[in-house]
Scaffold this active site. Structure first.
Site, short mmCIF file in Angstrom:
data_model
loop_
_atom_site.label_atom_id
_atom_site.label_comp_id
_atom_site.label_asym_id
_atom_site.label_seq_id
_atom_site.Cartn_x
_atom_site.Cartn_y
_atom_site.Cartn_z
N TYR A 33 -33.14 127.87 -14.71
CA TYR A 33 -31.95 128.64 -15.40
C TYR A 33 -31.04 129.07 -14.66
O TYR A 33 -30.79 128.88 -13.55
CB TYR A 33 -32.70 129.76 -16.01
CG TYR A 33 -32.84 130.93 -15.03
CD1 TYR A 33 -34.16 131.01 -14.34
CD2 TYR A 33 -32.19 132.20 -15.19
CE1 TYR A 33 -34.40 131.98 -13.28
CE2 TYR A 33 -32.53 133.12 -14.37
CZ TYR A 33 -33.46 133.11 -13.39
OH TYR A 33 -33.55 134.16 -12.42
N ARG A 100 -50.35 118.58 -22.04
CA ARG A 100 -50.65 119.26 -20.93
C ARG A 100 -51.25 118.49 -19.53
O ARG A 100 -52.26 117.97 -20.03
CB ARG A 100 -51.29 120.69 -20.98
CG ARG A 100 -51.37 121.47 -19.80
CD ARG A 100 -52.13 122.77 -20.25
NE ARG A 100 -51.89 123.73 -19.07
CZ ARG A 100 -52.65 123.53 -17.88
NH1 ARG A 100 -53.58 122.65 -17.97
NH2 ARG A 100 -52.41 124.45 -17.00
N LYS A 149 -33.47 128.04 -8.47
CA LYS A 149 -33.44 129.11 -9.63
C LYS A 149 -34.46 128.62 -10.60
O LYS A 149 -33.96 128.36 -11.84
CB LYS A 149 -32.12 129.23 -9.97
CG LYS A 149 -31.90 130.71 -10.71
CD LYS A 149 -30.62 131.09 -10.77
CE LYS A 149 -30.17 132.19 -11.62
NZ LYS A 149 -30.88 133.50 -11.12
N GLU A 182 -34.50 139.58 -0.60
CA GLU A 182 -33.66 139.75 -1.50
C GLU A 182 -33.99 140.78 -2.43
O GLU A 182 -34.98 141.25 -2.40
CB GLU A 182 -33.03 138.69 -2.12
CG GLU A 182 -33.95 137.95 -2.72
CD GLU A 182 -33.56 136.45 -3.16
OE1 GLU A 182 -32.47 136.16 -3.73
OE2 GLU A 182 -34.48 135.48 -3.21
N LEU A 207 -32.39 132.88 -2.86
CA LEU A 207 -31.64 132.18 -3.75
C LEU A 207 -30.02 132.44 -3.39
O LEU A 207 -29.72 133.53 -2.93
CB LEU A 207 -31.62 133.09 -5.19
CG LEU A 207 -30.79 132.20 -6.47
CD1 LEU A 207 -31.43 130.81 -6.46
CD2 LEU A 207 -30.58 132.89 -7.51
N1 PDD Z 1 -30.25 137.01 -11.04
N2 PDD Z 1 -31.56 136.86 -6.29
C1 PDD Z 1 -32.34 136.38 -7.23
C2 PDD Z 1 -33.61 136.55 -7.03
C3 PDD Z 1 -31.92 136.42 -8.51
O1 PDD Z 1 -32.60 136.21 -9.69
C4 PDD Z 1 -30.39 136.46 -8.61
C5 PDD Z 1 -29.90 136.32 -9.88
C6 PDD Z 1 -29.65 136.55 -7.41
C7 PDD Z 1 -28.19 136.70 -7.59
O2 PDD Z 1 -27.54 135.39 -7.93
P1 PDD Z 1 -26.17 135.37 -8.73
O3 PDD Z 1 -25.16 136.22 -7.94
O4 PDD Z 1 -25.87 133.80 -8.66
O5 PDD Z 1 -26.29 136.10 -10.12
C8 PDD Z 1 -30.28 136.82 -6.16
C9 PDD Z 1 -29.78 136.84 -12.50
C10 PDD Z 1 -28.67 137.73 -12.57
C11 PDD Z 1 -31.02 136.98 -13.27
O6 PDD Z 1 -32.27 136.40 -12.90
O7 PDD Z 1 -30.90 137.21 -14.47
#
Ligand code: PDD
Length: 284
Positions: A33, A100, A149, A182, A207
């Site tokens: 996503y 599945r 992601k 993170e 990420l």
């Molecule tokens: N989350 N680390 C993780 C685990 C994340 O899920 C996200 C983003 C980030 C920051 O990435 P970015 O700057 O590209 O938004 C770091 C989004 C906002 C979400 O899961 O909704």
């Protein structure tokens, strides 16, 4: 007002937007996503977000459901149909629908694609950033491919729920060596006791945040130097400042971690400069 989503070729009211029970995203979290903020009808850093989406699909050998230009048109159309000026776009691609079976389907099935859009209040995010938020540390229980992601977010949501129950904003994830990886949905930064501005290298099972990359570019322009380095929990608690970055938190300081004040417990000067610069960037 009813919202409009895009699902596999059609724009439909969000309440009627459905996917199949045999969708591998639903059964295995076999999908990826992206989340993109929209400021004044314009996507923030659309290019890098789509680059990352393509990378995530590639790492999982998911065949893209359409080309990038076509997806760009779909995203603009979802924004237009929802008539939001400031919004959060959610894009999900899964491997598709098949009976599945853990292994990938033998035949090349079409990927599932949907896009939703909800209102996003930039002013509220700015106010929250200027006030600072609180956090707690939580063990990082995730897998070794956090660079993808993926929609497999159970450890992230469990950590976020612990934060919610503790009455704080973000869960700061900590690896088995005592280093911060993170946030549950954000990247983490610190201004150390010595004044270094550090954030964990993206090669280190986190990420690669698009906001993280943007803040680095902005910092360079402001002649603020950033180092990629691990931050231990102890270093974080002795830091002058800690802040998080993401598409939805932009740049938001954590002024208290596990109940302990960071610095003097207020929003620090480095975060203030970066908040100001990031919001200016999204406004242009
Ligand atoms: N989350 N680390 C993780 C685990 C994340 O899920 C996200 C983003 C980030 C920051 O990435 P970015 O700057 O590209 O938004 C770091 C989004 C906002 C979400 O899961 O909704």
């Amino acid at each position: 007002m009813s919202r409009t989503a895009y699902v596999n070729g059609a724009y439909v009211p969000t309440r009627d937007a459905l996917v199949h029970i045999n969708d591998r995203g639903f059964q295995f979290a076999d999908g990826v996503y992206e989340g993109i903020a929209v400021r004044r009808c314009k996507m923030v850093d659309a290019g890098p977000h789509l680059d990352r989406l393509w990378r995530s699909m590639g790492e999982l050998a998911i065949t893209p459901p359409m080309g990038r230009k076509a997806l760009d048109v779909v995203l603009s159309e979802v924004i237009r149909r929802n008539r939001f000026s400031d919004a959060f776009l959610y894009i999900q691609v899964t491997r598709g629908v098949a009976p599945r079976d853990h292994a990938f389907p033998a035949n090349d099935i079409p990927a599932t694609l949907f896009v939703t859009c909800k209102r996003f209040d930039f002013d509220k995010v700015l106010q929250r950033a200027l006030a600072g938020v609180t956090g707690i540390t939580q063990p990082d229980n995730r897998w070794g491919r956090c660079d993808i992601k993926s929609t497999g977010l159970l450890p992230n949501i469990m950590a976020k729920q612990s934060a919610r129950e503790a009455g704080v904003f973000e869960a700061v994830l900590v690896d088995s060596d005592g280093y911060i990886t993170e946030g549950s949905s954000t990247n983490i930064w610190a201004v150390t006791e010595d004044g270094d501005i550090v954030t964990r290298p993206i090669t280190d099972n986190i990420l690669g945040g698009i906001t993280r990359a943007r803040i680095k570019t902005i910092a360079e322009k402001l002649q603020i130097s950033i180092k990629d380095a691990k931050i231990s929990v102890e270093q974080a608690k002795n830091a002058r400042e800690i802040f998080i970055t993401s598409a939805t938190s932009c740049t938001t300081p954590i002024t208290k971690l596990d109940g302990e004040k960071i610095g003097d417990g207020t929003v620090g000067p480095v975060a203030k400069r970066l908040i100001d610069a990031y919001f200016k960037f999204t406004d242009n």
